[in-house]
Design an enzyme around this catalytic site. Structure first.
Site, short mmCIF file in Angstrom:
data_model
loop_
_atom_site.label_atom_id
_atom_site.label_comp_id
_atom_site.label_asym_id
_atom_site.label_seq_id
_atom_site.Cartn_x
_atom_site.Cartn_y
_atom_site.Cartn_z
N ASP A 121 2.56 -49.53 -39.28
CA ASP A 121 1.93 -48.59 -38.35
C ASP A 121 3.03 -47.70 -37.77
OD1 ASP A 121 -0.01 -47.48 -36.59
OD2 ASP A 121 0.65 -48.84 -35.01
N ASP B 115 1.10 -53.24 -34.27
CA ASP B 115 1.10 -53.79 -32.91
C ASP B 115 -0.25 -53.71 -32.21
OD1 ASP B 115 1.90 -51.19 -30.59
OD2 ASP B 115 1.16 -50.96 -32.63
N THR C 210 -0.95 -44.34 -40.42
CA THR C 210 -1.14 -43.98 -39.01
C THR C 210 -2.40 -43.15 -38.84
OG1 THR C 210 -0.12 -42.81 -37.15
CG2 THR C 210 0.35 -41.95 -39.34
N GLY C 211 -2.91 -43.14 -37.63
CA GLY C 211 -4.06 -42.31 -37.30
C GLY C 211 -3.65 -40.94 -36.79
N ASP C 212 -2.33 -40.71 -36.63
CA ASP C 212 -1.84 -39.43 -36.09
C ASP C 212 -2.02 -38.29 -37.08
OD1 ASP C 212 -1.18 -40.14 -33.61
OD2 ASP C 212 0.98 -40.13 -33.85
N ARG D 118 -4.06 -39.81 -40.47
CA ARG D 118 -5.49 -39.71 -40.14
C ARG D 118 -6.26 -40.88 -40.74
NH1 ARG D 118 -5.31 -36.57 -35.84
NH2 ARG D 118 -5.29 -34.32 -36.21
#
Length: 1203
Positions: free
Chosen positions: A415, A828, A689-691, A801
């Site tokens: 992550d 985490d 990651t979702g960023d 994303r």
């Protein structure tokens, strides 16, 4: 005890009645009061009591249940069958020889499991017997926790823990709220706010609460801590009033009441139905590659065993085909034996040979492996280098079954936020209509002192923009779920909010929100509190503004935004919305979109986390419509989440863009160094990651996942809009395969300069298309295979994303690919749990997003940097140790049993044992067990510092290299050779008539004892030769086990034991040792057995040494100081002919290093002089070819050298 028919009712309702939309729900009667007549039928359901049971066994079922579980293991069940065969038929060995080792293994395991379960019983009793305050007949009474029932009204006081899952009815606070910490559930220490039911929050005494007449309808228990759907029907004048219940009303067992004097609540889930108990369920069992190899080897040895028994049985009947051999005069058969059918005789003999040779299957290996894993896991927990002083946390081992898997990792999925970064957010700037505001630098168009060197794009806003600016600041101050700690005690003095702005302490489960509110405070707008439904903020003129909070549209990872609806003092109703740019921009109808978008993209490239802020004014009619939409969705018992999502979608539209914020999440300490080390170790690192893409890419460059010369390949929505997915995939595939000539990057070391460095970026939407290719495209082919081929040839992959489920899908895709690589996932937060559970090894970071990841992981570490030592040192050692343990166990059992097989050729296949019963029984339990157990716990074949400094050593053990079939066959053949030397060496010595000084001939038990003595010493010396790390404990155990064998043999044969019905070993050992030739033969046979293995190692190390062996040789030369004095790159294997340009490339790299590499010289600290002297130090020897090297030759070490 009554039966619970709820499960039966569930099945009948679903499948017999045929109600397709049947809702699995329960009805709870508050205070056990019946509803008023004519409202609804009173059906008292049966629910479990509040007893918590975490134990597996009871006093009565421990033995049968534990035995059943243990005999499900193949090895245990096999030895049980052998033991029963020995009891039933006449076998050559005593049943004790199989029964005692089996009994030992079963007993040790049962004691361990029984003790662990006793501790669980003890903990359960402490919880179940603690007192609870319950309201009955208007009075407070005490009950034991285990006697609590669903429907009881419970009184909980400050700092007490909730005894079961409760619905909050009322609170001592006027606004009906209470504050709770859920640290024991998810590790989040921040205070969370929960709300009482609106119609009951005024009931504050026992009598008032006892007068409540209501029922609760809610879903049946399910383990999701953050989801709850229900409604409460309150009867006022016999008319029910319905109110929705959600997760904000549910107090979970295990959470603690804070900052609230007391609350009243009703029990709805008790005992094993509470959400905490439902989360006790164990995760699916993960099996390591070593365990799979063990089972494969076990099958091979089982086949060898059956083959031996079959050959011996066949040869027995061939040998007995002559009449005088079948029934000699000294062993005449009974009439019953003569009349027995030939098939029965053959089958009985086959079983007897199976029993005789069964010790080739090492039953004690399993218990040794269990002990090695269990005890070895403490080395991770005791490692002081993996202790974080800031968090005051050590590494945690949740399962020890996967220790050796840490040494086999090929793919690392990590992550970003909170794992690579600190998740410690700092507000950097905000942009309103294109005007940039940086706290204490640019504010309201004024440049503050200290801003000279900053890159600023700002022009003073005109008066007409002032209103928009303040509206933006108010929006950020109001659109959040931050709590304010009202009072702080400092040195015994309470400081309230109004004694100064600086005393505000913001608490939230999201660090982003705290950073934003704190940033607004630095820009002049201070959020004060939320009280009595009013949110208060302090503006620049030090005036308190109050806004009535009407609705909160909570954040979720699918929408990626949150909203609040507030009413200002003027009566105007506003909807303020903040979220990711991808979720806000499509919903905006006006505002300076292009200016804000440009700033958002600029900040994303800089690695900042961005959020967009928008608003919408609601007319009274629109607000009424919004209320109806939300109430309808909130009251739904079925598909409430779906209906709420649809309602939010309808409400959050036609927005006006105000601006955007930028928050920095700093990279964790040594994150870049850790990723670089993992790359050098041959692992591929993927960031999931979702960023947004730009933010994540900037972090990847900072963390050295991507280098400056990395060629980035994009597989994103933007590119697939321009050309079809099919074309994009094939273009990328041609790009990487044209460069690599159709071979994957795995073929090469990964550090070669001959090949371009590729990095792939993919987003969630494109990944979904790859996983589910369009059916209309007949030429689409298998997109997954093409995608995997591209990924294999990329040194790093960034997936942005990503939804939590997509993270797990990516891990599964790689895990199940044709190479079946070992995967590791590290994260985490709760959104990382799915990938942590999916990967072969899951590691949780003790971060700021709760402890869900830690609770669901196999291992937990305080910081990302600790992953380096966990894999490169602990993982390396664990794999080396257990692979030697497994191979050694099979080796010593071949040495043990093969002489027994050979002996049958010299005893007419009569199933005569070669060894005494005591030796058969104790060989694996006592004589040879402790040295290998200690080796598997303490062996360090290379110094720990060297493993950390040279990650490429990890490649030597990759892909289960020490447990491959060639290695296994070598160990097996070595065992067969040793067995032949022992047996025939002793045989030819016995053939010599001068074997004893007095001319007396030795018998068969002396022969067997001689072979056994050589066997025990040989296998022990073999382990001693393989040991690189010697301590006093090694010496004590290895030589102590040999002394124990000699002392035992002297006692066993030196005393007439009254409990034995035979005395065949009496004086045998002493008589053997009294012979000089026996001593000589023991020494000669041990030497002859060990010499080939030693010679093979010497030749291999001289001609074809591995990097590990070069390091070992060099370490001996430098007397253990290699890590201090020698550049490690000089010890690596020379380049192969096919890659002769690599050395030149490294030389070029030495003069033109990458931006990511350090330009510092390699400095050594020499200790040969009295005063410290710092100097550059060339390697004295080039171990690759043995030739001396000049100082100039050292420049070829390149960036791999790390000293």
């Amino acid at each position: 005890m009554g039966m619970d028919f709820s499960a039966l009712r569930t099945l009948i309702s679903r499948y017999c009645i045929g109600e397709e939309n049947w809702v699995d729900s329960r009805t709870v009667y508050i205070g056990h009061k019946e509803p008023p007549p004519g409202t609804e039928a009173f059906i008292q359901q049966r629910f479990p009591d509040n007893r918590i049971v975490s134990s597996k066994y009871t006093f009565w079922n421990f033995i049968p249940k534990n035995m059943f579980e243990q005999f499900r293991r193949v090895a245990n069940f096999y030895f049980l069958i052998i033991f029963l065969v020995q009891l039933i038929i006449d076998t050559p060995t005593s049943p004790v020889t199989s029964g005692l080792p089996l009994f030992f293994v079963i007993t040790v395991t049962a004691i361990k499991q029984g003790y662990e379960d006793w501790l669980r019983h003890k903990a359960d009793n402490a919880v179940n017997q603690c007192p609870v305050h319950v309201v009955q007949h208007g009075k407070e009474v005490y009950k034991q926790s285990r006697k609590l029932r669903v429907g009881d009204v419970v009184l909980v006081k400050e700092d007490e823990t909730f005894p079961c899952d409760l619905i909050l009815l009322s609170s001592s606070r006027d606004d009906g709220m209470c504050y709770v910490t859920t640290a024991s559930l998810d590790g989040e220490s921040s205070h969370k706010t929960y709300y009482a039911v609106q119609d009951t929050k005024a009931y504050n005494t026992e009598k008032e609460v006892d007068s409540i007449h209501a029922t609760i309808e809610c879903e049946q228990p399910q383990p999701d801590l953050y989801k709850f759907v229900g409604r409460i029907n309150i009867y006022m004048n016999n008319e029910p009033v319905s109110r929705p219940l959600g997760a904000e009303n549910l107090l979970l067992r295990g959470a603690t009441l804070k900052n609230t004097e007391r609350i009243f609540a009703v029990a709805i889930y008790t005992g094993m139905e509470t959400k905490m108990a439902l989360n006790y369920q164990s995760k699916s069992q993960k099996r390591s590659a070593v365990e799979k190899s063990m089972n494969a080897y076990l099958v091979v040895y089982l086949c060898i065993l059956i083959s031996k028994a079959f050959i011996s049985t066949l040869l027995k009947y061939v040998w007995q085909s002559e009449p005088n051999r079948y029934e000699p005069f000294y062993n005449q058969r009974t009439e019953t034996e003569r009349q027995r059918h030939i098939l029965i005789r053959v089958f009985t003999d086959f079983l007897a040979f199976m029993v005789l040779f069964n010790y080739i299957i090492p039953v004690s290996m399993y218990v040794t492996v269990e002990m090695q894993k269990f005890l070895g896991s403490y080395f991770i927990m005791w490692d002081d280098e993996m202790f974080d002083e800031e968090l005051e946390e050590r590494a945690v081992v949740n399962t020890s079954d996967l220790n050796e898997e840490l040494g086999q990792v090929e793919y690392v999925f990590t992550d970003k936020t909170g794992t690579l970064t600190e998740n410690n957010m700092e507000f950097i700037e905000c942009c309103v209509d294109g005007h940039v505001y940086i706290p204490h630098v640019i504010c309201n168009g004024q440049v503050m002192p200290g801003a000279d060197s900053m890159d600023m794009i700002d022009s003073s806003p005109g008066p007409e923009a002032r209103e928009r600016e303040e509206l933006f600041f108010r929006a950020v101050c109001l659109c959040h779920t931050v709590q304010v700690k009202e009072e702080e005690t400092v040195d015994g003095i309470k400081h309230g909010l109004h004694q100064g702005k600086s005393s505000c302490l913001y608490i939230s489960s999201s660090p982003d929100e705290v950073a934003l509110v704190d940033g607004m405070k630095r820009l002049g707008f201070t959020y004060l509190r939320h009280k009595d439904g009013q949110m208060e903020i302090l503006n620049r003129e030090d005036e308190v503004e109050r806004f009535e909070l009407l609705e909160v549209l909570t954040f979720d990872s699918v929408r990626r935004r949150m909203s609040v609806i507030v009413r200002a003092n003027t009566g105007e109703v506003y909807l303020f919305c903040k979220g990711a740019d991808s979720s806000i921009f499509p919903r905006v109808i006006s505002g300076k979109v292009e200016q804000v978008r440009a700033r958002v993209e600029h900040n994303a490239v800089e690695g900042l986390r961005t959020l967009c802020v928008a608003y919408r004014r609601l007319s009274p009619e629109q607000y009424q419509e919004v209320c109806q939409l939300l109430n309808r969705a909130k009251l739904a018992l079925q598909d409430r989440d779906k209906q709420l999502a649809e309602a939010y979608d309808l409400i959050e539209k036609d927005l006006i863009l105000l601006g955007a914020t930028a928050v920095e999440d700093r990279l964790q300490e040594k994150a870049a160094d850790t990723i670089e080390s993992l790359h050098k170790a041959g692992m591929k690192v993927w960031v999931l990651t979702g960023d947004k893409m730009e933010t994540a890419a900037a972090t990847c460059y900072a963390s050295k996942l991507f280098h400056r010369n990395t060629q980035i390949l994009e597989l994103t929505t933007k590119r697939t809009e321009e050309q079809s997915l099919h074309d994009v995939l094939f273009d990328l595939s041609r790009t990487v395969l044209r460069q690599h000539g159709g071979m994957t990057r795995d073929t090469f070391s990964g550090l070669s300069g001959d090949y371009n460095d590729y990095g792939l970026i993919i987003d969630g939407a494109t990944l979904s298309a790859v996983m589910r290719p369009g059916q209309e495209d007949s030429n689409s082919g298998n997109y997954k295979e093409i995608f995997l081929e591209i990924c294999r040839n990329c040194s790093a992959v960034l997936c942005c994303r990503m939804a939590p489920l997509q993270k797990a899908q990516i891990v599964k895709l790689i895990k199940t690919s044709k190479e079946h690589p070992i995967t590791l996932a590290i994260g985490d937060g709760a959104n990382d749990v799915s990938m942590i559970l999916e990967a072969h090894v899951g590691i949780g970071i003790m971060g700021k997003e709760g402890r869900q990841a830690v609770r669901n992981s196999d291992y937990a570490i305080p910081k990302f940097k600790h992953l380096k030592k966990m894999l490169l040192v602990h993982g390396h050692y664990y794999y080396i140790r257990i692979s030697e343990l497994v191979q050694y166990f099979f080796f010593k059992n071949v040495c043990f049993i093969f002489p027994q097989f050979l002996y049958q050729f010299f005893c007419g296949f009569s199933q005569q044992p070669l060894y005494d019963t005591a030796y058969l029984t104790l060989y694996n339990i006592s004589f040879t067990s402790l040295p290998i157990l200690l080796y598997s716990l303490m062996e360090q074949h290379i110094n720990m510092d060297i493993l950390k400094k040279d990650p490429s050593l990890y490649r030597d053990i990759a892909k289960n290299s020490l447990l491959r079939w060639p290695t296994f066959i070598y160990w097996t053949l070595l065992g067969v050779y040793d067995a032949i030397v022992m047996f025939f060496g002793a045989y030819f010595l016995f053939d010599n008539t001068t074997f004893t000084s007095n001319g007396q001939m030795f018998g068969n038990w002396t022969f067997g004892t001689l072979v056994f003595t050589v066997l025990v010493f040989t296998v022990t010396f073999k382990l001693a030769l393989d040991t690189h790390y010697w301590t006093w404990i090694n010496h004590f155990v290895i030589w102590g086990s040999l002394i124990f064998f000699v002392v035992f043999s002297l006692l066993w044969g030196g005393i007439i034991w009254p409990f034995l019905n035979y005395q065949r070993m009496y004086y045998v050992f002493m008589q053997m040792l009294s012979s000089g030739p026996a001593w000589l033969s023991i020494i000669l046979l041990i030497t002859a057995s060990l010499v080939p293995d030693v010679v093979k190692k010497v030749i291999w190390r001289s001609l074809w040494p591995t990097t590990t062996e070069r390091i070992q040789n060099a370490d001996k030369l430098y007397k253990g100081q290699l890590s201090e004095f020698t550049p490690l790159a000089s010890l690596h294997a020379p380049p192969k002919s096919g890659n002769h340009r690599r050395g030149l490339e490294n030389q070029r790299n030495a003069h033109n290093p990458r931006r990511s590499e350090t330009l510092t010289k390699k400095i050594m600290f020499t200790r040969w002089q009295r005063t410290p002297d710092y100097c550059t130090f060339a390697p004295l020897l080039q171990f690759a070819d043995g030739s001396l090297h000049s100082r100039q030759g050292y420049s070829g070490a390149g960036p791999e050298t790390s000293v």
